[in-house]
Design a protein around this motif. Structure first.
Motif, mmCIF file in Angstrom:
data_model
loop_
_atom_site.group_PDB
_atom_site.id
_atom_site.type_symbol
_atom_site.label_atom_id
_atom_site.label_comp_id
_atom_site.label_asym_id
_atom_site.label_seq_id
_atom_site.Cartn_x
_atom_site.Cartn_y
_atom_site.Cartn_z
ATOM 1 N N ASP A 104 -8.847 21.117 18.442
ATOM 2 C CA ASP A 104 -7.632 21.870 18.144
ATOM 3 C C ASP A 104 -7.936 23.384 18.105
ATOM 4 O O ASP A 104 -7.389 24.131 17.289
ATOM 5 C CB ASP A 104 -7.020 21.413 16.804
ATOM 6 C CG ASP A 104 -5.536 21.805 16.706
ATOM 7 O OD1 ASP A 104 -4.939 22.031 17.762
ATOM 8 O OD2 ASP A 104 -5.033 21.917 15.573
ATOM 9 N N GLY A 105 -8.849 23.787 18.996
ATOM 10 C CA GLY A 105 -9.246 25.199 19.042
ATOM 11 C C GLY A 105 -8.499 25.968 20.121
ATOM 12 O O GLY A 105 -7.829 25.383 20.974
ATOM 13 N N LYS A 106 -8.581 27.275 20.039
ATOM 14 C CA LYS A 106 -7.952 28.154 21.043
ATOM 15 C C LYS A 106 -9.028 29.091 21.575
ATOM 16 O O LYS A 106 -9.703 29.771 20.802
ATOM 17 C CB LYS A 106 -6.833 28.989 20.412
ATOM 18 C CG LYS A 106 -5.746 28.168 19.706
ATOM 19 C CD LYS A 106 -4.685 27.683 20.684
ATOM 20 C CE LYS A 106 -3.626 26.858 19.950
ATOM 21 N NZ LYS A 106 -4.102 25.536 19.486
ATOM 22 N N LEU A 107 -9.123 29.123 22.921
ATOM 23 C CA LEU A 107 -10.112 29.996 23.543
ATOM 24 C C LEU A 107 -9.388 31.105 24.283
ATOM 25 O O LEU A 107 -8.444 30.846 25.028
ATOM 26 C CB LEU A 107 -10.956 29.178 24.532
ATOM 27 C CG LEU A 107 -12.114 29.876 25.214
ATOM 28 C CD1 LEU A 107 -13.224 30.205 24.234
ATOM 29 C CD2 LEU A 107 -12.665 29.007 26.334
ATOM 30 N N LYS A 108 -9.803 32.336 24.071
ATOM 31 C CA LYS A 108 -9.205 33.410 24.862
ATOM 32 C C LYS A 108 -10.225 34.506 25.145
ATOM 33 O O LYS A 108 -11.228 34.645 24.423
ATOM 34 C CB LYS A 108 -7.963 33.962 24.179
ATOM 35 C CG LYS A 108 -8.181 34.740 22.917
ATOM 36 C CD LYS A 108 -6.875 35.428 22.532
ATOM 37 C CE LYS A 108 -7.112 36.334 21.338
ATOM 38 N NZ LYS A 108 -5.971 37.179 21.025
ATOM 39 N N ILE A 109 -9.916 35.258 26.183
ATOM 40 C CA ILE A 109 -10.794 36.365 26.552
ATOM 41 C C ILE A 109 -10.074 37.663 26.230
ATOM 42 O O ILE A 109 -8.920 37.855 26.617
ATOM 43 C CB ILE A 109 -11.144 36.321 28.049
ATOM 44 C CG1 ILE A 109 -11.884 35.022 28.359
ATOM 45 C CG2 ILE A 109 -12.006 37.511 28.429
ATOM 46 C CD1 ILE A 109 -12.051 34.787 29.829
ATOM 47 N N ASP A 110 -10.773 38.504 25.523
ATOM 48 C CA ASP A 110 -10.194 39.776 25.112
ATOM 49 C C ASP A 110 -10.945 40.884 25.846
ATOM 50 O O ASP A 110 -12.164 40.870 25.885
ATOM 51 C CB ASP A 110 -10.417 39.930 23.597
ATOM 52 C CG ASP A 110 -9.188 40.472 22.917
ATOM 53 O OD1 ASP A 110 -8.438 41.157 23.613
ATOM 54 O OD2 ASP A 110 -8.999 40.208 21.715
ATOM 55 N N ASP A 111 -10.221 41.811 26.409
ATOM 56 C CA ASP A 111 -10.910 42.936 27.063
ATOM 57 C C ASP A 111 -10.299 44.257 26.582
ATOM 58 O O ASP A 111 -10.025 45.156 27.361
ATOM 59 C CB ASP A 111 -10.843 42.819 28.596
ATOM 60 C CG ASP A 111 -9.431 42.803 29.112
ATOM 61 O OD1 ASP A 111 -8.505 42.578 28.308
ATOM 62 O OD2 ASP A 111 -9.240 43.030 30.315
ATOM 63 N N ARG A 112 -10.098 44.316 25.275
ATOM 64 C CA ARG A 112 -9.466 45.502 24.705
ATOM 65 C C ARG A 112 -10.310 46.756 24.916
ATOM 66 O O ARG A 112 -9.810 47.823 25.201
ATOM 67 C CB ARG A 112 -9.212 45.316 23.200
ATOM 68 C CG ARG A 112 -8.003 44.452 22.937
ATOM 69 C CD ARG A 112 -7.847 44.170 21.475
ATOM 70 N NE ARG A 112 -8.964 43.351 20.973
ATOM 71 C CZ ARG A 112 -8.999 42.806 19.780
ATOM 72 N NH1 ARG A 112 -8.027 42.991 18.946
ATOM 73 N NH2 ARG A 112 -10.023 42.069 19.399
ATOM 74 N N GLU A 113 -11.607 46.601 24.764
ATOM 75 C CA GLU A 113 -12.468 47.780 24.939
ATOM 76 C C GLU A 113 -12.919 47.887 26.380
ATOM 77 O O GLU A 113 -13.094 46.875 27.061
ATOM 78 C CB GLU A 113 -13.694 47.658 24.034
ATOM 79 C CG GLU A 113 -13.362 47.860 22.564
ATOM 80 C CD GLU A 113 -14.607 47.721 21.714
ATOM 81 O OE1 GLU A 113 -15.642 48.286 22.089
ATOM 82 O OE2 GLU A 113 -14.514 47.034 20.682
#
Lengths: 125, 228
Positions: free
Chosen positions: B200-209
């Motif tokens: 029940d996990g959520k995977l995401k990619i963040d590229d804020r920086e």
């Protein structure tokens, strides 16, 4: 100074005998036995105050030996030796009356401290 | 063979591996116990001065004894973690602390980053609450993500592993230099996604920086009845 006689029960002969020698070098009266059955058979003769007891032995489980020791004399303090990373077996031993548990490979300084604490408890009683 | 049978076989296989690993770790600890006591006895005798009077020989022996002791301590630590890892599949779901789980697994993951000369930094959140989930499956997922991160990185770069609380979730983030997103699509293969869904996990990619990728896996406690 540790007054109680220490009995080591462990089926690993080299481990038990070497540990026994190291305790003797520190002025502790120590005796080694290499099975649960042998340890229990000689309990009256040796009359230990503290038992260092391996949890997993082929002839009988350390927990069973612990129960029999406590039945024989509840004032004997037992330090359980476990090779397991999980503290589950150690916690079970404490529930059954063990004074403490230590994991192999032992830290001799920590073990001596534990033996000293067990000895102090016996002397106060 | 139907899918159910195949899954059962796979499950039993994992359990067997776990038990074999746990047995191996237990036996090795016994051997280490004997090595440490024997080495300690040599040290004791040497310290008492009855073995040798030549100061140079004593010093060399003491160095060797100290080296053996250091290696015993390192091996004992690895085996302690191996026992933990091997016993994880004993129960499908349990309460655990994310930081402890990661540290346990990292004892083995460290090797992969070291071989690739990647420096790993830590920003572990303090006082994170325990969660109830499948720790063994989560370690599998973290292993896959970690290896994927290393695949995407060049040598001599830095990977930072972060844990933090985000609402009801605990987030495990992997931050490293790079440009999002094309290569990261490799992460989202079907078995990994299915495993994350089971947690029940959520995977995401963040590229804020700029030029920094952050892969974030959010995990929360499962209701007891929904445990996988």
């Amino acid at each position: 100074m540790i007054k109680s006689k220490v009995l080591i029960i462990d089926d690993e002969v080299e481990f038990a005998s070497t540990l026994c020698q190291r305790l003797k070098l520190r002025g502790i009266a120590a005796i080694d036995m290499f099975s649960g059955t042998e340890g229990l058979k000689n309990l009256v003769k040796i009359n230990p105050g503290i038992v260092i007891l391996d949890l997993k032995m082929p002839d009988m489980s350390g927990l069973d030996v612990l129960e029999k020791i406590k039945e024989h004399d509840p004032s004997i303090e037992v330090i359980m030796l476990t090779g397991h990373g999980s503290s589950g077996s150690g916690a079970e031993a404490k529930r059954k009356g063990a004074f403490a548990y230590a994991m192999k490979p032992l830290d001799i300084t920590e073990l001596i401290d534990t033996i000293q604490s067990a000895d102090n408890k016996r002397n106060k009683a | 063979m139907n899918a159910l049978t195949e899954n059962s076989i796979r499950q039993e296989q994992i359990e067997s591996f776990g038990r074999l690993m746990a047995g191996f770790a237990h036996d090795m600890k016994n051997h280490l116990g004997i090595i440490r006591e024997s080495n300690g006895l040599m040290g004791d005798i040497l310290e008492m001065g009855s073995l040798c009077e030549d100061a140079k020989v004593v010093e060399r022996l003491q160095k060797s004894i100290a080296a053996i002791e250091r290696r015993v301590a390192i091996s004992a630590d690895i085996l302690h973690h191996l026992s933990g890892l091997a016993h994880r599949p004993d129960t499908t779901c349990s309460s655990f602390l994310i930081n402890e789980l990661i540290e346990e697994e990292y004892a083995f993951l460290e090797r992969f980053s070291r071989l690739k000369q990647i420096d790993v930094g830590w920003e572990l959140g303090e006082g994170l609450p325990a969660i109830y989930n499948d720790p063994s499956l989560l370690q599998h997922v973290l292993y896959r993500i970690y290896c994927q991160c290393l695949e995407l990185m060049d040598s001599v770069q830095s990977l930072t592993i972060i844990t933090e609380q985000e609402g009801q979730n605990i987030v495990i983030a992997f931050r490293f230099p790079g440009v999002c997103p094309t290569d990261c699509s490799k992460l989202f293969n079907e078995p990994l996604l299915a495993a994350i869904e089971k947690l029940d996990g959520k995977l995401k990619i963040d590229d804020r920086e700029k030029n920094t990728i952050e892969i974030r896996l959010a995990i929360s406690s499962l209701p007891v009845n929904d445990a996988p």
